[in-house]
Each structure stands twice: as structure tokens, then as C-alpha cells.
Design a protein around this motif. Structure first.
Motif, PDB file in Angstrom:
ATOM      1  N   ASP A  17       0.833  -1.214   0.000  1.00  0.00           N
ATOM      2  CA  ASP A  17       0.000   0.000   0.000  1.00  0.00           C
ATOM      3  C   ASP A  17       0.868   1.264   0.000  1.00  0.00           C
ATOM      4  O   ASP A  17       0.588   2.224  -0.714  1.00  0.00           O
ATOM      5  CB  ASP A  17      -0.914   0.023   1.239  1.00  0.00           C
ATOM      6  CG  ASP A  17      -1.907  -1.131   1.235  1.00  0.00           C
ATOM      7  OD1 ASP A  17      -2.399  -1.479   0.145  1.00  0.00           O
ATOM      8  OD2 ASP A  17      -2.165  -1.684   2.322  1.00  0.00           O
ATOM      9  N   VAL A  18       1.903   1.260   0.855  1.00  0.00           N
ATOM     10  CA  VAL A  18       2.731   2.471   1.030  1.00  0.00           C
ATOM     11  C   VAL A  18       4.209   2.099   1.072  1.00  0.00           C
ATOM     12  O   VAL A  18       4.596   1.192   1.822  1.00  0.00           O
ATOM     13  CB  VAL A  18       2.405   3.197   2.362  1.00  0.00           C
ATOM     14  CG1 VAL A  18       3.156   4.523   2.450  1.00  0.00           C
ATOM     15  CG2 VAL A  18       0.922   3.426   2.539  1.00  0.00           C
ATOM     16  N   VAL A  20       7.673   3.718   2.287  1.00  0.00           N
ATOM     17  CA  VAL A  20       8.292   4.823   3.026  1.00  0.00           C
ATOM     18  C   VAL A  20       9.774   4.820   2.680  1.00  0.00           C
ATOM     19  O   VAL A  20      10.459   3.814   2.892  1.00  0.00           O
ATOM     20  CB  VAL A  20       8.107   4.666   4.555  1.00  0.00           C
ATOM     21  CG1 VAL A  20       8.839   5.781   5.306  1.00  0.00           C
ATOM     22  CG2 VAL A  20       6.631   4.666   4.927  1.00  0.00           C
ATOM     23  N   CYS A  30       6.533   7.429  10.578  1.00  0.00           N
ATOM     24  CA  CYS A  30       5.526   7.281   9.511  1.00  0.00           C
ATOM     25  C   CYS A  30       5.177   5.802   9.351  1.00  0.00           C
ATOM     26  O   CYS A  30       3.992   5.432   9.278  1.00  0.00           O
ATOM     27  CB  CYS A  30       6.066   7.820   8.176  1.00  0.00           C
ATOM     28  SG  CYS A  30       6.259   9.610   8.136  1.00  0.00           S
ATOM     29  N   LEU A  34       1.451   4.300   9.890  1.00  0.00           N
ATOM     30  CA  LEU A  34       0.777   3.749   8.708  1.00  0.00           C
ATOM     31  C   LEU A  34       0.456   2.269   8.921  1.00  0.00           C
ATOM     32  O   LEU A  34      -0.640   1.793   8.578  1.00  0.00           O
ATOM     33  CB  LEU A  34       1.668   3.942   7.469  1.00  0.00           C
ATOM     34  CG  LEU A  34       1.782   5.393   6.969  1.00  0.00           C
ATOM     35  CD1 LEU A  34       3.018   5.578   6.094  1.00  0.00           C
ATOM     36  CD2 LEU A  34       0.514   5.798   6.205  1.00  0.00           C
ATOM     37  N   LEU A  39      -2.306  -0.466   7.071  1.00  0.00           N
ATOM     38  CA  LEU A  39      -1.795  -0.481   5.701  1.00  0.00           C
ATOM     39  C   LEU A  39      -0.581  -1.410   5.584  1.00  0.00           C
ATOM     40  O   LEU A  39       0.160  -1.597   6.551  1.00  0.00           O
ATOM     41  CB  LEU A  39      -1.423   0.934   5.260  1.00  0.00           C
ATOM     42  CG  LEU A  39      -2.606   1.907   5.217  1.00  0.00           C
ATOM     43  CD1 LEU A  39      -2.142   3.328   4.938  1.00  0.00           C
ATOM     44  CD2 LEU A  39      -3.604   1.476   4.155  1.00  0.00           C
ATOM     45  N   VAL A  41       2.938  -1.793   4.599  1.00  0.00           N
ATOM     46  CA  VAL A  41       4.001  -0.791   4.467  1.00  0.00           C
ATOM     47  C   VAL A  41       5.330  -1.470   4.139  1.00  0.00           C
ATOM     48  O   VAL A  41       5.666  -2.495   4.718  1.00  0.00           O
ATOM     49  CB  VAL A  41       4.152  -0.009   5.800  1.00  0.00           C
ATOM     50  CG1 VAL A  41       5.304   0.988   5.728  1.00  0.00           C
ATOM     51  CG2 VAL A  41       2.845   0.698   6.154  1.00  0.00           C
ATOM     52  N   ALA A 206       3.138   0.804  -5.457  1.00  0.00           N
ATOM     53  CA  ALA A 206       2.421   1.241  -4.238  1.00  0.00           C
ATOM     54  C   ALA A 206       1.516   2.408  -4.576  1.00  0.00           C
ATOM     55  O   ALA A 206       1.845   3.242  -5.416  1.00  0.00           O
ATOM     56  CB  ALA A 206       3.424   1.665  -3.157  1.00  0.00           C
ATOM     57  N   VAL A 208       0.863   4.762  -2.563  1.00  0.00           N
ATOM     58  CA  VAL A 208       1.403   5.960  -1.902  1.00  0.00           C
ATOM     59  C   VAL A 208       2.907   5.773  -1.680  1.00  0.00           C
ATOM     60  O   VAL A 208       3.341   4.693  -1.265  1.00  0.00           O
ATOM     61  CB  VAL A 208       0.698   6.174  -0.537  1.00  0.00           C
ATOM     62  CG1 VAL A 208       1.433   7.201   0.311  1.00  0.00           C
ATOM     63  CG2 VAL A 208      -0.753   6.590  -0.739  1.00  0.00           C
ATOM     64  N   VAL A 210       5.967   7.709   0.461  1.00  0.00           N
ATOM     65  CA  VAL A 210       6.279   8.767   1.446  1.00  0.00           C
ATOM     66  C   VAL A 210       7.775   9.045   1.398  1.00  0.00           C
ATOM     67  O   VAL A 210       8.592   8.145   1.643  1.00  0.00           O
ATOM     68  CB  VAL A 210       5.861   8.336   2.877  1.00  0.00           C
ATOM     69  CG1 VAL A 210       6.245   9.429   3.888  1.00  0.00           C
ATOM     70  CG2 VAL A 210       4.374   8.045   2.948  1.00  0.00           C
ATOM     71  N   VAL A 372      -2.996  10.103   4.647  1.00  0.00           N
ATOM     72  CA  VAL A 372      -2.996   8.984   3.693  1.00  0.00           C
ATOM     73  C   VAL A 372      -4.296   8.178   3.803  1.00  0.00           C
ATOM     74  O   VAL A 372      -4.859   7.739   2.797  1.00  0.00           O
ATOM     75  CB  VAL A 372      -1.758   8.075   3.927  1.00  0.00           C
ATOM     76  CG1 VAL A 372      -1.908   6.733   3.220  1.00  0.00           C
ATOM     77  CG2 VAL A 372      -0.492   8.783   3.457  1.00  0.00           C
TER      78      VAL A 372
END
Ligand SMILES: Cc1cc2nc3c(=O)[nH]c(=O)nc-3n(C[C@H](O)[C@H](O)[C@H](O)COP(=O)(O)OP(=O)(O)OC[C@H]3O[C@@H](n4cnc5c(N)ncnc54)[C@H](O)[C@@H]3O)c2cc1C
Length: 395
Positions: A17-18, A20, A30, A34, A39, A41, A206, A208, A210, A372
Motif C-alpha cells: 500500500d505504502v 516509506v 511514519c 501507517l 496499511l 508498508v 504502491a 502511496v 512517502v 494517507v
């Protein structure tokens, strides 16, 4: 055979999903928030956890040095966010709500400190005046001739590397994946939208991304085709031999606040003194904009030592064991860049915290996760908008 010989496997494509980017204090916070929000990550760092500026600073979590405005609001939120982390994390990170004592050497400095404290009080900060003759009740080793001070009970201290490591560990327990030793070399795009990252080993798709790459945040932004003016501001720390519990609070001179908020490129030093759990004393602080120059500056170190001894004379008899340096992620308006980048949908930034990234990391992680996941953010993010510098030219 011939086909096999010609076959070149492309990088493996994975998804989450995310992503970083960066496993410093900010990226770790973060990742934690998250992952806590449910999520999937992946944290990618070209080095190790806390191998960037987080491993090269001090652990002050201060409201006392913030002027009223968005940064103070962020600092107050961060106090709350630090306290709300799981106790196992804050214990392991040596979070210590020891309070801060700011001292003024002259009547003029004391007047400035008193004016600042009045404004801070109106914004929700606790600030208690301490008369000159009572300073040594709080810090017995202080010089006897200081003009007075201000005690800030909300200031805290943390061990930054332990904080990043234990936040990353807590994120992993919530399902996050951590890839150290893997540089992000490219950002995946579908038109303007950012859709993941590429490392030498793999592509990670992903929804998102970051950017928590600290002082290198501008490089990551550039990979995504946007400009982010994060610059290095060098700082040194002197570490003394272990002397036990000599310094009880966060201790610094009133002149430090001016240095923090100044933009000078030249060398600025003002004493910040911090006792640690292991008995060593960390002496800061210096600020100068000299790019990524890693040479030790005896001028800066000597000035820092002189200022510290002026404040705490007994330090003149304590040996310095080592010194180290780091590069604060300087932002031209002294506010970090937090939140969605409207120029590149899917890209979020969490960088540019300059000399307060340890303290502000907890709130930053919380705010990024809130934005997010589409929840209302605990603070308005407009002042921190990453695209606020667009068209402003080079800093
Ligand atoms: C001398 C000194 C004293 C300080 N004292 C304090 C203090 O008392 N209190 C306080 O709050 N703050 C303090 N700071 C500031 C604080 O250390 C920083 O603001 C903070 O560490 C920034 O954290 P970060 O996670 O944003 O960046 P970093 O810790 O630098 O993390 C960024 C990470 O991104 C990674 N990265 C970069 N590029 C890539 C790439 N292409 N691919 C993958 N990974 C990448 C790096 O390897 C790094 O690990 C001090 C700083 C200095 C130098």
C-alpha cells in the motif's frame, strides 16, 4: 540455449500500500503510524535504520525553543504523540520527561526570554520563571552569575537511534517490511501520478510513496519530477567521558532560540547540554551551511566547549571523549514539508525538520498516516504544504 543466454530478468515487481523512503526517526514514525492504521508498508533505506541524521544528533524534544505558530503547534501535538506511543517503545527509546531549563546570561536576554515565554503560554506551553538565585536548586552545577531562567516542564528527551529502531520494530510487528541497504534509484510514474519506487533489486508498486529521506529529500523529490528545497545545515556534538547524573534537565542558553530561527550561513554556536542515561554529557550546538562538508571544525568545537563551560563551569574539568557531526535537513522557512504533494499525486513528503526532526517525528508520522488514510488531520497541514516554495526560486 540461445534464448536462455539472451534472457535478462527484469527487477522483481512487488506491491504494497505504502512505500516509506528513509528509516530515520521520521520515516520510522511514519511507518509505525501507517502500519498501525492497517496499511501494508514497505520501508526502504539505502543504509541502515538511523544511519542518516537521526544517528548524528541529540534527543531533545522541545516546545521551549519554538515561537508561537505552526511549528509550536506541531511540537505540542508531538508531545502528545510521543506520550501515546506504546509504553514498550517509549521505555526502550529512553523517553524521559525531564523538563527543560533555559538560562539567560544578561538582563537583556532574560527580558527576551520572558517575552517569548508569555507568547508561548498563550499558545498552551507551560513556562515557569526561575529567579537567578534559585537556578542552582534546579541545576546545582550552573554558573552562579546568571540573570535568571525559565523552566519548561513539558520538554522531554529521547535516545534518537533507539527511538527509530524501536518504532521500526513496532511497525514490523504490525506487518511492515523493512529493506535496508537498498537505495531508491527511481520513482515509478503513470503520467503525473507516482505509483511506486525502483531500487537496483526490485520495483515496488504502491498507491502511496512517502519521502522521509531527511536532508536527501530533495533528491527523492527530483526523481519524482518535483522540486523540494531541503539543504544541509551542519552541526557538531561533543561527547564527554561518563560523569554520572551531573545535568538533570534539558539545559540551554536563551541565545539558542535565535540561532535555531536564524538563516545565517556562517557558524553559529550556543550551548545546549544534555545528560544521558549512560552518564556521558552531550554538548551542542553549532549551525552552519557548508554543504555536506564532513571535516571536523576545531573552531566550532572549541566555541561549543567554551560556551558550555561558561554555563556549567565544572565541565572545564571533564574530558571530551569524541565528537561527531550531522547534517540537519534545513528548510528555507524553518517549517518541515509534511503531506501530499499536489504536483505529483500519490507522493507524500515528511522531511525538512532541520534541528527538530527527532522531537517532531512522532506528530509527523501521525499526520502523514491521517492524511494517507483520509482521516481528519490533527492539525491543519497548509503551513507545511510541500509545494509552498514553488516559483520561489532557489533558497
Ligand atoms: C548535531 C545535531 C543535533 C541535533 N539535535 C536534535 C535534537 O536535539 N532534537 C531534535 O529533534 N532534532 C535534532 N537534530 C535534528 C534531527 O537529527 C533531524 O531533524 C532528524 O534526524 C531528521 O530525521 P529524518 O528521519 O528526517 O532524516 P534521517 O535520519 O537523515 O533519515 C533519512 C534516511 O533516508 C535515507 N535515504 C536517503 N536517500 C535515500 C535513497 N535514495 N534511497 C533510500 N533511502 C534513502 C538515508 O539513508 C536516511 O537513513 C539534530 C541534528 C544534528 C545534526
Amino acid at each position: 540455449m540461445g534464448d536462455c543466454a539472451r534472457y535478462r530478468p527484469g527487477p522483481m515487481t512487488e506491491s504494497c500500500d505504502v512505500v516509506v523512503i528513509g528509516a530515520g526517526a521520521v520515516g520510522a514514525a511514519c511507518a509505525y503510524h501507517l502500519a498501525e492504521a492497517g496499511l501494508r508498508v514497505t520501508v526502504v533505506d539505502r543504509g541502515s535504520v538511523a544511519g542518516g541524521t537521526t544517528g548524528a544528533g541529540e534527543g531533545n524534544i522541545l516546545v521551549s525553543d519554538k515561537e508561537p505558530g505552526p511549528e509550536l503547534e506541531l511540537a505540542l501535538l508531538s508531545l502528545r504523540a510521543w506520550r501515546e506511543l506504546p509504553p514498550a517503545v517509549t521505555r526502550a527509546a529512553e523517553l524521559d520527561p525531564k523538563g527543560g531549563l533555559v538560562v539567560a546570561a544578561t538582563a537583556d536576554e532574560l527580558a527576551g526570554l520572558t517575552t517569548l515565554a508569555e507568547a508561548q503560554r498563550a499558545a498552551g506551553v507551560e513556562a515557569v520563571p526561575v529567579a537567578s538565585e534559585r537556578l542552582t536548586e534546579l541545576e546545582p552545577e550552573l554558573a552562579p552569575d546568571l540573570a535568571g531562567g525559565m523552566f519548561y516542564p513539558q520538554d522531554m528527551q529521547v535516545q534518537p537511534m533507539l527511538a527509530a529502531a524501536h518504532l521500526i520494530a513496532a511497525a514490523r510487528r504490525r506487518g511492515a517490511r523493512v529493506l535496508p541497504g537498498e537505495p531508491v534509484a527511481g520513482v515509478l510514474r503513470a503520467g503525473e501520478r507516482v505509483t511506486g519506487v525502483r531500487t537496483p533489486r526490485r520495483a515496488i508498486a504502491a498507491g502511496v510513496v512517502v519521502n522521509a529521506a531527511g536532508v536527501w529529500g530533495g533528491e527523492i523529490a527530483a526523481l519524482a519530477g518535483v522540486e523540494l528545497p531541503v539543504l544541509p545545515r551542519r552541526g557538531f556534538i561533543l561527547v564527554t567521558e561518563p560523569v554520572g547524573p551531573l545535568i538533570r534537565h534539558k539545559l540551554y542558553a536563551a541565545s539558542y532560540v535565535g540561532d535555531v530561527h536564524g538563516s545565517s550561513e556562517g557558524l553559529e554556536t550556543s550551548p545546549v547540554i544534555e545528560g544521558t542515561a549512560s552518564g556521558t554529557i552531550l554538548i551542542g550546538s553549532s549551525r552552519e551551511r557548508v554543504g555536506f562538508d564532513t571535516r571536523l571544525s576545531m573552531t566550532a568545537l572549541a566555541q561549543m566547549a567554551r560556551h558550555a563551560i561558561r554555563l556549567v563551569p565544572v565541565l572545564g574539568r571533564v574530558r571530551a571523549m569524541r565528537a561527531y557531526l550531522g547534517f540537519r535537513p534545513y528548510s528555507p522557512d524553518h517549517l518541515p514539508m509534511i503531506g501530499a504533494d499536489r504536483r505529483a499525486p500519490g507522493l507524500f513528503h515528511a522531511c525538512g525538520h532541520e534541528g527538530a526532526g527527532i522531537g517532531l517525528s512522532a506528530a509527523t508520522g501521525l499526520l502523514v498516516a491521517e492524511q494517507v488514510t483520509g482521516r481528519p488531520t490533527s492539525l491543519p497541514l497548509a503551513a507545511f504544504a510541500p509545494d509552498r516554495f514553488a516559483g520561489a526560486g532557489k533558497p
